[in-house]
Design a protein around this motif. Structure first.
Motif, PDB file in Angstrom:
ATOM      1  N   TYR A  60       0.874  -1.192   0.000  1.00  0.00           N
ATOM      2  CA  TYR A  60       0.000   0.000   0.000  1.00  0.00           C
ATOM      3  C   TYR A  60       0.899   1.226   0.000  1.00  0.00           C
ATOM      4  N   TRP A  61       0.619   2.186  -0.918  1.00  0.00           N
ATOM      5  CA  TRP A  61       1.357   3.437  -0.924  1.00  0.00           C
ATOM      6  C   TRP A  61       0.569   4.508  -1.659  1.00  0.00           C
ATOM      7  N   ASN A  62       0.990   5.763  -1.446  1.00  0.00           N
ATOM      8  CA  ASN A  62       0.271   6.916  -1.991  1.00  0.00           C
ATOM      9  C   ASN A  62       1.250   7.931  -2.569  1.00  0.00           C
ATOM     10  N   ASP A  63       0.751   8.720  -3.486  1.00  0.00           N
ATOM     11  CA  ASP A  63       1.390   9.995  -3.809  1.00  0.00           C
ATOM     12  C   ASP A  63       0.822  11.039  -2.845  1.00  0.00           C
ATOM     13  N   ILE A  64       1.632  12.026  -2.503  1.00  0.00           N
ATOM     14  CA  ILE A  64       1.135  13.123  -1.685  1.00  0.00           C
ATOM     15  C   ILE A  64       1.245  14.425  -2.477  1.00  0.00           C
ATOM     16  N   THR A  65       0.266  15.282  -2.266  1.00  0.00           N
ATOM     17  CA  THR A  65       0.285  16.619  -2.833  1.00  0.00           C
ATOM     18  C   THR A  65       0.147  17.598  -1.680  1.00  0.00           C
ATOM     19  N   THR A  66       1.081  18.508  -1.568  1.00  0.00           N
ATOM     20  CA  THR A  66       1.040  19.467  -0.463  1.00  0.00           C
ATOM     21  C   THR A  66       1.907  20.662  -0.790  1.00  0.00           C
ATOM     22  N   GLY A  67       1.724  21.720  -0.042  1.00  0.00           N
ATOM     23  CA  GLY A  67       2.607  22.866  -0.125  1.00  0.00           C
ATOM     24  C   GLY A  67       3.709  22.749   0.908  1.00  0.00           C
ATOM     25  N   GLU A  68       4.782  23.482   0.699  1.00  0.00           N
ATOM     26  CA  GLU A  68       5.875  23.497   1.678  1.00  0.00           C
ATOM     27  C   GLU A  68       5.414  24.048   3.025  1.00  0.00           C
ATOM     28  N   HIS A  69       4.435  24.938   2.982  1.00  0.00           N
ATOM     29  CA  HIS A  69       3.999  25.640   4.186  1.00  0.00           C
ATOM     30  C   HIS A  69       2.578  25.224   4.579  1.00  0.00           C
ATOM     31  N   THR A  70       2.355  23.912   4.590  1.00  0.00           N
ATOM     32  CA  THR A  70       1.068  23.343   4.974  1.00  0.00           C
ATOM     33  C   THR A  70       1.214  22.604   6.296  1.00  0.00           C
ATOM     34  N   GLY A  71       0.268  22.826   7.203  1.00  0.00           N
ATOM     35  CA  GLY A  71       0.311  22.153   8.493  1.00  0.00           C
ATOM     36  C   GLY A  71       1.471  22.639   9.335  1.00  0.00           C
ATOM     37  N   THR A  72       1.907  21.791  10.264  1.00  0.00           N
ATOM     38  CA  THR A  72       3.075  22.121  11.076  1.00  0.00           C
ATOM     39  C   THR A  72       4.285  22.136  10.153  1.00  0.00           C
ATOM     40  N   HIS A  73       4.927  23.295  10.030  1.00  0.00           N
ATOM     41  CA  HIS A  73       5.987  23.405   9.038  1.00  0.00           C
ATOM     42  C   HIS A  73       7.106  24.337   9.474  1.00  0.00           C
ATOM     43  N   PHE A  74       8.196  24.236   8.759  1.00  0.00           N
ATOM     44  CA  PHE A  74       9.436  24.969   9.020  1.00  0.00           C
ATOM     45  C   PHE A  74       9.594  26.046   7.952  1.00  0.00           C
ATOM     46  N   ASP A  75       9.875  27.278   8.378  1.00  0.00           N
ATOM     47  CA  ASP A  75      10.186  28.374   7.455  1.00  0.00           C
ATOM     48  C   ASP A  75      11.697  28.572   7.399  1.00  0.00           C
ATOM     49  N   ALA A  76      12.282  28.440   6.218  1.00  0.00           N
ATOM     50  CA  ALA A  76      13.700  28.726   6.014  1.00  0.00           C
ATOM     51  C   ALA A  76      13.870  30.189   5.610  1.00  0.00           C
ATOM     52  N   PRO A  77      15.062  30.758   5.812  1.00  0.00           N
ATOM     53  CA  PRO A  77      15.257  32.185   5.482  1.00  0.00           C
ATOM     54  C   PRO A  77      14.860  32.564   4.058  1.00  0.00           C
ATOM     55  N   VAL A  78      15.113  31.684   3.091  1.00  0.00           N
ATOM     56  CA  VAL A  78      14.840  32.020   1.697  1.00  0.00           C
ATOM     57  C   VAL A  78      13.344  32.163   1.412  1.00  0.00           C
ATOM     58  N   HIS A  79      12.503  31.780   2.371  1.00  0.00           N
ATOM     59  CA  HIS A  79      11.048  31.919   2.204  1.00  0.00           C
ATOM     60  C   HIS A  79      10.639  33.375   2.007  1.00  0.00           C
ATOM     61  N   TRP A  80      11.410  34.326   2.539  1.00  0.00           N
ATOM     62  CA  TRP A  80      11.005  35.734   2.483  1.00  0.00           C
ATOM     63  C   TRP A  80      12.025  36.546   1.695  1.00  0.00           C
ATOM     64  N   VAL A  81      11.556  37.616   1.076  1.00  0.00           N
ATOM     65  CA  VAL A  81      12.434  38.421   0.212  1.00  0.00           C
ATOM     66  C   VAL A  81      13.629  38.967   0.974  1.00  0.00           C
ATOM     67  N   THR A  82      13.469  39.234   2.264  1.00  0.00           N
ATOM     68  CA  THR A  82      14.591  39.747   3.054  1.00  0.00           C
ATOM     69  C   THR A  82      15.657  38.686   3.282  1.00  0.00           C
ATOM     70  N   GLY A  83      15.302  37.414   3.098  1.00  0.00           N
ATOM     71  CA  GLY A  83      16.259  36.319   3.260  1.00  0.00           C
ATOM     72  C   GLY A  83      16.563  35.615   1.956  1.00  0.00           C
ATOM     73  N   ARG A  84      16.304  36.277   0.854  1.00  0.00           N
ATOM     74  CA  ARG A  84      16.409  35.630  -0.460  1.00  0.00           C
ATOM     75  C   ARG A  84      17.798  35.083  -0.749  1.00  0.00           C
ATOM     76  N   ASP A  85      18.837  35.638  -0.118  1.00  0.00           N
ATOM     77  CA  ASP A  85      20.203  35.140  -0.305  1.00  0.00           C
ATOM     78  C   ASP A  85      20.625  34.193   0.815  1.00  0.00           C
ATOM     79  N   GLY A  86      19.676  33.821   1.663  1.00  0.00           N
ATOM     80  CA  GLY A  86      19.982  32.952   2.794  1.00  0.00           C
ATOM     81  C   GLY A  86      19.789  31.486   2.488  1.00  0.00           C
TER      82      GLY A  86
END
Length: 257
Positions: A60-86
């Protein structure tokens, strides 16, 4: 006994409790809704590949479809324009994903005011009572918002003026980013910023200042009421998505009992 053996034995014996701070991820998980013309993430979805049938008799297995920022999630610096070079999420150093954590509990304030904002004086009062914020650690901001986590409308709490969820003032976000040693902030709401943060100066200051300073965000946490004010250790490893701005994450806290 080695340090690691002692850790494992303490977990097995219950001397260290592992507290799950993660909201289960499903098609009913609340997601952020931005107004037009901005793009939006898709809800989480499972698509079955096979389930012990002619498509695959023993598995039994599935494909998953989701966004990076769905549910409990981690924001990396590059997520925002001020951290675009991070850092993107794959570049975050692994050692930074295991860190001490403190809990600032303002659930009573948010219960009376869904637009409640954490301010610098609140944090300084907390430090006076509990000690300094942890070097390289997490500030976990409890508002009690996790009780709404199974209700999209209640979780976003929006009306004709926009969303009303607790957050952090612009001045406090800048101060946390520039003047404190924390690695990042964790919240129970859909994002690290208040629902009204689109109207702040700058807009979305937690994203702008913290990610711009190379710090991180954790969102849609739960069970913060089960953690001590100080002394917990958080383990928060996102998927190492090359070029990714964030990732769903299983956030665990280690607590001495």
């Amino acid at each position: 006994m080695s340090v690691l053996s002692s850790l494992v034995e303490s977990i097995r014996s219950g001397a260290i409790e592992v507290v799950d701070l993660t909201a289960p991820l499903s098609s009913s998980t609340p997601v952020l809704k931005l107004p037009e013309p901005f793009g939006n993430t898709v809800p989480f979805r499972l698509t079955e590949i096979s389930r012990y049938d002619d498509r695959g008799p023993a598995w039994y297995w599935n494909d998953i479809t989701t966004g990076e920022h769905t549910g409990t999630h981690f924001d990396a610096p590059v997520h925002w324009v001020t951290g675009r070079d991070g850092e993107d999420v794959a570049a975050v150093p692994p050692a930074r994903l295991i860190a001490p954590a403190v809990v600032l509990d303002f659930a009573a304030h948010a219960a009376g005011d869904p637009d409640f904002l954490l301010r610098i004086e609140h944090v300084k009062e907390w430090e006076a009572a509990n000690g300094p914020l942890p070097e390289g650690g997490w500030l976990l901001y409890r508002t009690g918002w996790d009780v709404r986590a199974n209700d999209q409308e209640g979780f976003l709490n929006a009306d004709e003026t926009g969303s009303h969820t607790p957050g952090v003032s612009a001045e406090c976000a800048r101060w946390l980013a520039e003047e404190t040693p924390i690695a990042g902030i964790g919240v129970e709401t859909v994002g690290t910023d208040a629902g009204a943060a689109h109207s702040f100066d700058p807009a979305f200051p937690c994203h702008s200042f913290l990610l711009g300073a190379g710090k991180y965000g954790l969102t849609q946490l739960r069970n913060l009421d089960r953690l001590p004010v100080t002394g917990a250790v958080v383990v928060a490893p996102p998927l190492p998505i090359v070029g990714g701005s964030g990732s769903p994450v299983r956030v665990l806290a280690l607590v001495e009992r």
